[in-house]
Motif scaffolding. Structure first.
Motif, PDB file in Angstrom:
ATOM      1  N   SER A  76     -20.864  25.753  39.193  1.00 35.09           N
ATOM      2  CA  SER A  76     -19.679  24.936  38.876  1.00 35.09           C
ATOM      3  C   SER A  76     -19.402  25.344  37.550  1.00 35.09           C
ATOM      4  O   SER A  76     -18.224  25.282  37.322  1.00 35.09           O
ATOM      5  N   ASN A  95     -27.202  17.374  42.656  1.00 34.53           N
ATOM      6  CA  ASN A  95     -25.538  17.280  42.912  1.00 34.53           C
ATOM      7  C   ASN A  95     -24.284  18.389  42.919  1.00 34.53           C
ATOM      8  O   ASN A  95     -23.586  17.906  43.152  1.00 34.53           O
ATOM      9  N   GLN A 115     -20.776  18.354  46.460  1.00 32.61           N
ATOM     10  CA  GLN A 115     -19.604  18.860  46.154  1.00 32.61           C
ATOM     11  C   GLN A 115     -19.049  19.487  47.907  1.00 32.61           C
ATOM     12  O   GLN A 115     -18.091  19.051  48.177  1.00 32.61           O
ATOM     13  N   HIS A 116     -20.312  19.801  48.328  1.00 34.75           N
ATOM     14  CA  HIS A 116     -19.789  20.626  49.834  1.00 34.75           C
ATOM     15  C   HIS A 116     -20.061  20.446  50.916  1.00 34.75           C
ATOM     16  O   HIS A 116     -20.509  20.628  51.633  1.00 34.75           O
TER      17      HIS A 116
END
Length: 870
Positions: free
Chosen positions: A341, A375, A379-380
């Motif tokens: 990230s 987490n 996000q995907h």
């Protein structure tokens, strides 16, 4: 009379009849008989010595002393059991528990009759009888208790409303004093929970309460155990084997679990023998590794090739897990996982990754980094389906020469399966280094409780293992069969279906008892036969981990305990905890997470927070005269600097922040080939106009370390610190370093740029062994000749090695690293430590010698370092 008798015997206690018999029995057991005349003195007998008298004829000497050797062995055998007067004193160590001193069923059957006689003699027979026939307390409210609870609620409500009942009661008894409302609420809650539990039980497909708990695109809810243990499992989840391990191991509460730390019995040497080299291993070690969280990632972007999943996995593992042997060859990947990230070069910890298909991946992570990675994957979710299988998939880790043989004694396939046939053949092996990298077995097994006891596979066609059988693992790999089982293991509905008609122990025992009374048309009556349409089947996979040389068995959560019970009934099978797993990693020169991963956030916090506080608390509890005064230790370094007295850095941890500031400061002071100055006698410190300390000598760098430490202590709400070190290989370094030399505020760069380090194992060349947090120093060039001579050995006139030599002391700026795990290595026979040293300092050395010093001492040991992989 006793006093008069004792005076007549010189104050000695008079022994009774039983004591005299016991003393004579021990004396007779320990007496060793010998021949009156030596065998070598007989005429014509062979001589023990040669004709010259300078050599001993060993075989002839043993033959002449055969009688004495046999008597010695007999005396040792008799003496061992001479003082054992009760059956519980002759049990193996692992069965000697105080809880077993009154329970006959806790000892082997061959000893039960003698134990019963001894217990009758000591008036303990009634205790044994009551303990064996006592009814077990059931969970929740039964029908009778539920009826009484409902009637109690009705009576309490009636008593609070009826005027006649109020008048009939004593005046001091009122509804407010008796807390009637609170009691009604409590009883109502109990009734509601019992009704809900019974309602949920009707929805299950088994009578054992087993169900699949999976979080799809969300974190899974913590499973609720028995109501009796609700408070104990409120913050720390129990593993399937918790109750079994809690009776036999020291437990540890970490990372949201209650884990087995180490067995209660001593097992350091046992772990070394069984879990180390296969030549010395004649057993196996097992550990419940269900705390390692499992994530199943599936690509749902309607792409058969799974390119998006390949992209995500490449980001997570730095592109390493996307190699062809991992993605298409179904070889388990073991390596670092990164946080993509922010920056792909920021490692988080180790992981195990297994490609089921091109669009399905199994990812196993340590619980300290599980939530962070999960987490990131959430996000995907528009292209991925992420399953949290922490409480739906369990695993057990096995290590040792008999690991596969022990598994084969407990597992049976439901039908003919090629993968299981290969597993039966390979289970004969003890040296797993000859196996190929891709060594995976997957099949559907029957309930392990169908076997009355673990039994080795008696295959009439079983033959000795040859080289062709090993090659067949690679050439005849049953890819389709394994994928079918793996798909069932990755599907929540299939996992829940595996619990269908899961039997209780009572039900299996009833089937076995019925089997014994049937006519002899079934050969093996101790094994309950598998019924295809009635009994459940367990999808499981056995994967070899090449890096750690062990095996993991992954199966549904509630099927682990039956397998665990059968495994621990096998001879030479021992359970271990996290401490023993760390010992195995240490002896194999491998890093253990999180203790040996200070370049990650979890490892840095483990060292600088948790372990530091534990060590400091242990030190502070000692009295003043028993604990080390770190500030008063003398002769640590060649030059004493005003900034520090005694030990440098943090006393209770590996002070990586101190190492970062020191090495960055030394590099700054040596820029443009300048001479390094230790201290300036004209001043003790100097600050610029902005109030920042100026760096002109090593003493200023140490003063800045003290300033930074004092500044971090004053912060009321500590933020997450950046890790002060990174890891790289010795051949290359990817860490950015400051290139400018003109700084208005160089103190910012002392803590901004992390130091690049390499993981090493340091083997001491002399006596002693390093401990955790030991300091590592580079050998100064002017002292190199002395230490090289010491490495070869300095001997005295009598031929013995001289260890009492005056050694030159290094300077404080020679510090280049710390030991994270250090102790005595049983395999090499000397001290060894695993740690990290500064990359820049290591590459400048012409040799691989370093000096190791334990915290709180002024003794230096010479060691040789070698790089190890993370």
């Amino acid at each position: 009379m006793s006093g008069i008798s004792s005076r007549g015997n010189g104050g000695k206690k008079i022994l009774n009849k039983n004591q005299l018999l016991k003393r004579d029995r021990i004396r007779n057991a320990r007496s060793i008989r010998a021949e009156a005349v030596a065998a070598s003195s007989k005429s014509g007998a062979p001589r023990d010595l040669s004709e010259s008298g300078g050599k001993l004829n060993v075989d002839q000497f043993i033959g002449s002393r055969q009688f004495e050797v046999k008597q010695l062995q007999l005396a040792m055998h008799n003496s061992k059991g001479a003082s054992s007067t009760r059956i519980f004193q002759s049990l193996p160590r692992k069965l000697r528990r105080r809880t077993a001193s009154h329970n006959v069923r806790r000892i082997p059957k061959r000893m039960r009759n003698r134990a019963l006689r001894e217990m009758r003699k000591s008036d303990q027979h009634e205790v044994c009888k009551n303990s064996s026939t006592a009814a077990r307390k059931t969970h929740g409210l039964n029908a009778k208790q539920l009826y009484r609870a409902r009637m109690s609620v009705k009576l309490l409500r009636l008593a609070s409303k009826s005027t006649s009942m109020k008048l009939s009661m004593p005046p001091e008894i009122t509804s407010s004093k008796c807390h009637v409302r609170q009691k009604i609420k409590t009883l109502g809650r109990m009734i509601k929970e019992s009704s809900k539990a019974n309602h949920n039980m009707r929805l299950l497909n088994n009578c054992m309460g087993s169900h699949d708990t999976t979080g799809i695109n969300e974190l899974a809810a913590i499973p609720k155990g028995r109501m009796k243990y609700t408070k104990r499992q409120k913050h720390f989840t129990w593993l399937p084997t918790h109750i079994w391990n809690a009776k036999r191991s020291h437990m540890l509460k970490r990372w949201g679990y209650q884990l087995a730390w180490a067995p209660t019995q001593k097992c350091f040497k046992l772990t070394h023998r069984l879990g180390g080299n296969t030549c010395s291993s004649d057993g196996a070690l097992c550990m419940d590794s269900s705390h390692i969280g499992t994530i199943i990632i599936k690509d749902n972007s309607n792409d058969v090739t799974g390119d998006f999943l390949k992209f995500i996995v490449g980001k997570l593992t730095g592109g390493r897990a996307n190699l062809k042997k991992y993605r298409e060859g179904q070889v388990l990947f073991q390596g670092l996982v990164y946080s993509f990230s922010e920056n792909s070069s920021k490692p988080l910890g180790p992981c195990d990754l297994f490609w089921v298909q091109k669009d399905v991946v199994i990812l196993r992570l340590h619980p300290s980094i599980f939530t962070q990675i999960f987490n990131i994957l959430l996000q995907h979710t528009e292209k991925l389906t992420v399953q949290d299988c922490r409480y739906s998939l369990a695993s057990v880790t096995l290590k040792g020469a008999k690991a596969l043989e022990s598994l084969a004694s407990c597992l049976r396939s439901t039908d003919h399966c090629k993968s299981f046939e290969q597993f039966k053949i390979i289970s004969m092996m003890t040296d797993y280094n000859a196996l190929p990298q891709r060594c995976t077995f997957a099949f559907e097994a029957i309930d392990p409780r169908h076997l009355a006891a673990p039994k080795r596979l008696n295959d009439p066609q079983r033959k000795l293992l040859n080289f062709d059988d090993i090659l067949s693992l690679q050439e005849n790999y049953p890819h389709d069969e394994i994928n079918v089982v793996l798909n069932k293991l990755c599907d929540p509905e299939s996992r829940n279906q595996s619990y269908n008609n899961q039997s209780t122990l009572k039900g299996i025992s009833a089937r076995r008892s019925k089997l014994l009374t049937t006519p002899p048309n079934y050969i093996n009556k101790t094994t309950v036969p598998y019924k295809e349409h009635e009994d459940p089947s367990i999808p499981l996979v056995i994967i070899r981990r090449p890096k750690t040389s062990d095996w993991i068995v992954i199966l549904p959560w509630f099927w682990l305990l039956p397998l665990w019970h059968q495994l621990n009934r096998i001879p030479r099978m021992y359970h271990i905890g996290l401490r023993q797993f760390q010992q195995i990693q240490y002896e194999n020169k491998q890093l253990y997470f999180p203790d040996d991963y200070p370049f990650t956030q979890s490892g840095y916090l483990e060292n600088s927070l948790y372990k530091r506080e534990a060590s400091k608390l242990k030190w502070s509890k000692k009295p003043m005269g028993k604990r080390v005064n770190f500030e008063k230790i003398k002769d640590i370094h060649n030059t004493k600097l005003p900034a520090y007295n005694g030990e440098i850095g943090d006393f209770f941890s590996s002070d990586w922040r101190f190492l970062q500031i020191l090495r960055n400061g030394v590099d700054y002071l040596q820029r443009k080939d300048k001479n390094l100055k230790l201290m300036d006698s004209k001043k003790t410190g100097q600050f610029n106009s902005q109030g920042v300390r100026e760096i002109s000598c090593v003493n200023d760098v140490l003063e800045f370390c003290k300033d930074y430490e004092a500044k971090t202590k004053t912060i009321s709400s500590p933020v997450e610190e950046e890790v002060p070190i990174t890891i790289c290989k010795a051949s290359k370094c990817q860490t950015l370093t400051p290139k400018n030399t003109d700084y208005n505020c160089f103190s910012f760069h002392l803590t901004f740029y992390p130091r690049c380090t390499i993981a090493v194992s340091c083997i001491l060349l002399e006596r002693g062994h390093p401990k955790d947090n030991a300091r590592i120093y580079q050998v100064p060039e002017e002292h190199l000749k002395h230490w090289l001579q010491l490495a070869k050995g300095v001997y005295r006139s009598n031929g013995r090695k001289n260890h009492d030599l005056d050694i030159p002391l290094p300077e404080v700026h020679d510090l280049i690293g710390f030991i994270t795990s250090g102790t005595y290595h049983l395999n090499s026979g000397n001290g060894m430590g695993i740690g990290f040293i500064d990359h820049h300092s290591a590459t400048q050395q012409s040799n691989r010698y370093v000096l190791v010093r334990n915290v709180g001492t002024n003794i230096y040991r010479l060691a040789r370092w070698s790089e190890i992989s993370a």
